[in-house]
Write a protein that holds these residues in place. Structure first.
Motif, short mmCIF file in Angstrom:
data_model
loop_
_atom_site.label_atom_id
_atom_site.label_comp_id
_atom_site.label_asym_id
_atom_site.label_seq_id
_atom_site.Cartn_x
_atom_site.Cartn_y
_atom_site.Cartn_z
N ALA A 22 46.21 45.80 35.99
CA ALA A 22 45.07 46.39 36.67
C ALA A 22 44.48 47.50 35.80
O ALA A 22 45.22 48.40 35.36
CB ALA A 22 45.50 46.93 38.02
N ASP A 71 39.83 38.75 34.97
CA ASP A 71 38.97 38.72 36.16
C ASP A 71 38.10 39.97 36.11
O ASP A 71 38.56 41.07 36.42
CB ASP A 71 39.84 38.69 37.43
CG ASP A 71 39.01 38.55 38.70
OD1 ASP A 71 37.83 38.95 38.68
OD2 ASP A 71 39.55 38.07 39.69
N THR A 73 35.56 40.82 37.93
CA THR A 73 35.17 41.40 39.21
C THR A 73 36.26 42.30 39.78
O THR A 73 35.97 43.25 40.51
CB THR A 73 34.83 40.30 40.22
OG1 THR A 73 35.99 39.49 40.43
CG2 THR A 73 33.69 39.44 39.72
N ARG A 74 37.51 42.01 39.45
CA ARG A 74 38.63 42.80 39.97
C ARG A 74 39.26 43.70 38.92
O ARG A 74 40.20 44.43 39.22
CB ARG A 74 39.68 41.86 40.55
CG ARG A 74 39.18 41.00 41.71
CD ARG A 74 40.24 40.01 42.15
NE ARG A 74 41.42 40.69 42.69
CZ ARG A 74 42.60 40.09 42.88
NH1 ARG A 74 42.76 38.83 42.56
NH2 ARG A 74 43.61 40.78 43.38
#
Length: 116
Positions: A22, A71, A73-74
């Protein structure tokens, strides 16, 4: 910039595992996002990365077994690992780096993968 890895664990040889990274605390990064690993007593090894155009590169040791994906978008970078071998056992790190395993600008704390 903060990078937080997750998804590590123990798996049997031949198994699969998916790591996540993340990303937060940035507005724009021109770096590649990549994965490294380091086993006890060994040097850090670059595994794969993906650039801002989603172009990917892999080390020969993992080519065909591991897949890196982002990803947007995340704000997560994944490392999907298959056909795992005992020699894949290591601490795995996500990093913002110069493409191809160059200079590391930011690195996470790592997630342990054990294959046995």
């Amino acid at each position: 910039v903060q990078l937080v890895e997750s998804g590590g664990g123990s798996v049997q040889p031949g198994g699969s595992l998916e790591l996540s990274c993340a990303i937060s605390g940035y507005t724009y990064m021109s770096y590649c996002m990549g994965w490294f690993r380091q086993a006890p007593g060994k040097e850090r090894e670059w595994l794969a990365d993906t650039n801002s155009d989603d172009k990917t590169m892999y080390a020969d040791t993992v080519k065909g077994r591991f897949t890196i994906a982002r990803d947007w978008t995340r704000d997560i970078v994944y490392l999907r690992m298959g056909s795992l071998k005992p020699e894949d056992t290591a601490m795995y790190y996500c990093a913002a780096e110069d493409c191809g395993g160059g200079y590391v600008y930011y690195q996470g704390q790592g997630t342990q993968v054990t294959v046995s």
